[in-house]
Design an enzyme around this catalytic site. Structure first.
Site, mmCIF file in Angstrom:
data_model
loop_
_atom_site.group_PDB
_atom_site.id
_atom_site.type_symbol
_atom_site.label_atom_id
_atom_site.label_comp_id
_atom_site.label_asym_id
_atom_site.label_seq_id
_atom_site.Cartn_x
_atom_site.Cartn_y
_atom_site.Cartn_z
ATOM 1 N N SER A 125 0.795 -1.151 0.108
ATOM 2 C CA SER A 125 0.115 -0.111 -0.001
ATOM 3 C C SER A 125 0.784 1.148 0.094
ATOM 4 O O SER A 125 0.274 2.487 -0.427
ATOM 5 C CB SER A 125 -0.845 0.026 1.150
ATOM 6 O OG SER A 125 -1.887 -0.983 1.071
ATOM 7 N N HIS A 131 -1.908 5.185 8.797
ATOM 8 C CA HIS A 131 -1.541 3.807 7.963
ATOM 9 C C HIS A 131 -1.168 4.531 6.585
ATOM 10 O O HIS A 131 -1.177 5.671 6.126
ATOM 11 C CB HIS A 131 -2.891 2.973 7.803
ATOM 12 C CG HIS A 131 -2.617 1.642 7.706
ATOM 13 N ND1 HIS A 131 -2.542 0.758 6.829
ATOM 14 C CD2 HIS A 131 -2.280 0.711 8.946
ATOM 15 C CE1 HIS A 131 -2.455 -0.536 7.000
ATOM 16 N NE2 HIS A 131 -2.116 -0.658 8.222
ATOM 17 N N GLU A 146 -10.592 6.585 2.404
ATOM 18 C CA GLU A 146 -9.972 5.133 2.215
ATOM 19 C C GLU A 146 -11.038 4.385 2.847
ATOM 20 O O GLU A 146 -11.320 4.208 3.797
ATOM 21 C CB GLU A 146 -8.470 5.091 2.787
ATOM 22 C CG GLU A 146 -8.080 3.710 2.456
ATOM 23 C CD GLU A 146 -6.759 3.051 3.172
ATOM 24 O OE1 GLU A 146 -6.748 3.806 4.572
ATOM 25 O OE2 GLU A 146 -6.400 2.058 3.144
ATOM 26 N N ASP A 165 -5.769 0.376 -4.537
ATOM 27 C CA ASP A 165 -4.409 0.516 -4.763
ATOM 28 C C ASP A 165 -3.652 -0.898 -5.183
ATOM 29 O O ASP A 165 -2.761 -0.705 -5.787
ATOM 30 C CB ASP A 165 -3.740 0.907 -3.310
ATOM 31 C CG ASP A 165 -4.128 -0.060 -2.136
ATOM 32 O OD1 ASP A 165 -4.921 -0.797 -2.367
ATOM 33 O OD2 ASP A 165 -3.488 0.135 -1.179
ATOM 34 N N HIS A 166 -4.468 -1.973 -5.034
ATOM 35 C CA HIS A 166 -4.031 -3.363 -5.496
ATOM 36 C C HIS A 166 -5.289 -4.134 -5.126
ATOM 37 O O HIS A 166 -5.979 -3.870 -4.434
ATOM 38 C CB HIS A 166 -2.792 -3.724 -4.825
ATOM 39 C CG HIS A 166 -2.847 -3.624 -3.232
ATOM 40 N ND1 HIS A 166 -3.468 -4.428 -2.468
ATOM 41 C CD2 HIS A 166 -2.338 -2.604 -2.462
ATOM 42 C CE1 HIS A 166 -3.342 -3.955 -1.328
ATOM 43 N NE2 HIS A 166 -2.834 -2.870 -1.211
HETATM 44 ZN ZN LIG Z 1 -3.189 -1.426 0.064
#
Ligand SMILES: [Zn+2]
Length: 494
Positions: free
Chosen positions: A105, A157, A281, A329-330
């Site tokens: 991330s 994070h 997020e 993000d993935h």
């Molecule tokens: Zn991530």
């Protein structure tokens, strides 16, 4: 006999024909200028929403659509669209880091926030820690826009942090916490801080420092919901957080504030004549996928989608000034719709019977271990709970064998558990019994998983509003940031 004159005439005709053929074979393409595909030359966006579903790619999105359909209809083939999957402009981004096809991330967030690739674990700097990569949030702040950062996990994070901090490691939580108040951003909300007083708990409290720098820090529901513009810069932390300073999984949330609540409050506080940028997020989609828990995953995607609904309400009032971008993000977990045991069928409605996350179920397993001790585990004790909490009523002999073996592992002190390859592949370092329960339920639903980590597949991008059309196509994750910067009228920094 062809005369010389006619021969010339024939040669000219044949020559012209060849030239015509060649011209037709090479279509007139505009010459591509590097970076131009990210350029936007229309009216710039005044209000920008950036929604990042951590670990959210097509499997997470598609399974949520099917899940939502099963909740809303008894028809077996019904599926619902989500708020963002009907956005008019859609594209696809590659996600690799500089040093791995499978990103983490920090590297992915750096690309999405600044337009620069870096290595895994590295937060908005280059892999040698020499160059700071400025994020679009920092650029927006310099431009006079208000800035908000919201996350369902701790606000230090990796994904939230890439927008305001620059560290050689995403685990420098104290330095990241200090960067929060140094950013001057206007609204931080959702989860808490992992190390506000440092790793050894011997440093000045980062939240106290934030207060000295003019931040109002609130962590009660009443205080959060009664925040108004006159409160100025704010850090709003959900009271009674779950593990790792994160908000509750949506499946476990009772009367606590939702990601949508924090988003709508952010819109209220950030709305001003100079415009705003807000990143939201959905951080726990990723965590649920690491744990291969599909029910918890789709409920968190739905909570994320509800937060997007708040942005859409704002968009409806300012359609010609607002951009909303939604992406991940993935991918996490190697999730798929399809499992070898169910072949061409799915039974996604089966996961709707699950009432709690793997994390809450872990607490029951630990309490049981304390009661019965190392050798006292008996699967019979768990059959009512498996029926009530997971809808698992029809267990095959193979299911029971897997569950009994996992229960025996879970009854051991974590330090005494097997550390071999087979144990890791079965449980991924999670509570063995919880992992086996969700694996069996997911497999009966026809949902497969291949890893407890991330995968390297591409991730979809959804856009609506001003400039949204330039998000069509297949490009790199760094291009997502460059496109957004262009639409926000801030300059990508090489
Ligand atoms: Zn991530």
């Amino acid at each position: 006999m062809i005369s010389k004159k006619n021969w010339f005439l024939m040669a000219a005709v044949v020559g012209a024909f060849i030239v015509a053929m060649l011209t037709a074979a090479v279509p007139q393409q505009p010459v591509a200028i590097a970076g131009e595909e990210n350029g936007y030359y229309g009216k710039k966006a005044k209000y920008v929403f950036y929604f990042i579903g951590d670990g959210m790619a097509m499997p997470q999105i598609n399974s949520t659509e099917i899940f939502k359909g099963t909740l809303n209809s008894s028809e077996p083939m019904y599926k619902d669209k989500l708020n963002f999957t009907v956005f008019p402009y859609q594209g696809m981004q590659t996600t690799h880091a500089t040093n791995s096809f499978i990103t983490d991330s920090a590297a992915a967030g750096t690309a999405l926030a600044s337009g620069h690739k870096t290595a895994n674990d590295v937060l908005a700097v280059d892999p040698t820690n020499k160059i700071k990569y400025k994020s679009m949030a920092e650029m927006a702040k310099e431009k006079g826009m208000k800035v908000g950062i919201v996350s369902s996990v701790s606000i230090d994070h990796a994904t939230p942090a890439v927008f305001y901090a620059h560290e050689p490691s995403r685990n420098n939580f104290y330095e990241i916490a200090l960067a929060i108040s140094d950013s001057g951003f206007d609204y931080f909300a959702g989860g808490g801080l992992l190390a506000p007083t440092g790793k050894k708990k011997d440093r000045p409290d980062a939240l106290e420092i934030a207060k000295q720098k003019g931040y109002k820090v609130v962590n009660s529901q009443d205080e959060i919901m009664s925040l108004s513009k006159k409160d100025g810069k704010v850090i709003a932390i959900q009271p009674g957080l779950a593990k790792d300073e994160a908000m509750q999984y949506e499946i476990d949330r009772t009367n606590q504030l939702s990601l949508a609540d924090f988003t709508s409050k952010g819109i209220e506080l950030l709305d001003n004549p100079n415009g705003f940028f807000m990143m939201v997020e959905g951080g726990k989609v990723d965590w649920a996928c690491h744990a291969n828990d599909a029910a918890t995953t789709v409920r968190d995607v739905m909570a994320f989608d509800n937060a997007i609904a708040e942005a859409l309400k704002f968009y409806a009032k300012h359609p010609n000034e607002t951009l909303i971008v939604v992406t991940g993000d993935h991918e996490t977990g190697g999730m798929s719709i399809g499992f070898s045991g169910t072949k061409y069928e799915t039974f996604v409605s089966k996961i709707s019977k699950q009432t709690l996350s793997f994390e809450e179920f872990d607490k029951q397993v630990k309490a049981y271990r304390t009661t019965v001790g190392e050798t006292g585990g008996n699967l019979q004790d768990w059959l009512p709970s498996l029926a009530n909490n997971f809808g698992l009523t029809e267990l095959t002999a193979y299911d029971k064998q897997r569950l009994s073996e996992a229960l025996a592992q879970s009854m051991l002190d974590p330090k005494k558990r097997a550390k071999d390859e087979q144990t890791y592949l079965l449980y991924g370092g999670y509570e063995p019994f919880s992992m086996t329960v969700t694996h069996i339920l997911n497999q009966k639903a026809g949902i497969g998983w291949t890893t407890y980590a991330h995968t390297g597949v591409a991730v979809p991008v959804f856009a609506q509003g001003i400039g949204g059309e330039i998000f069509q196509g297949y490009y790199d994750n760094t291009d997502v940031a460059k496109k957004m910067m262009s639409i926000m009228d801030v300059k990508f920094q090489q």
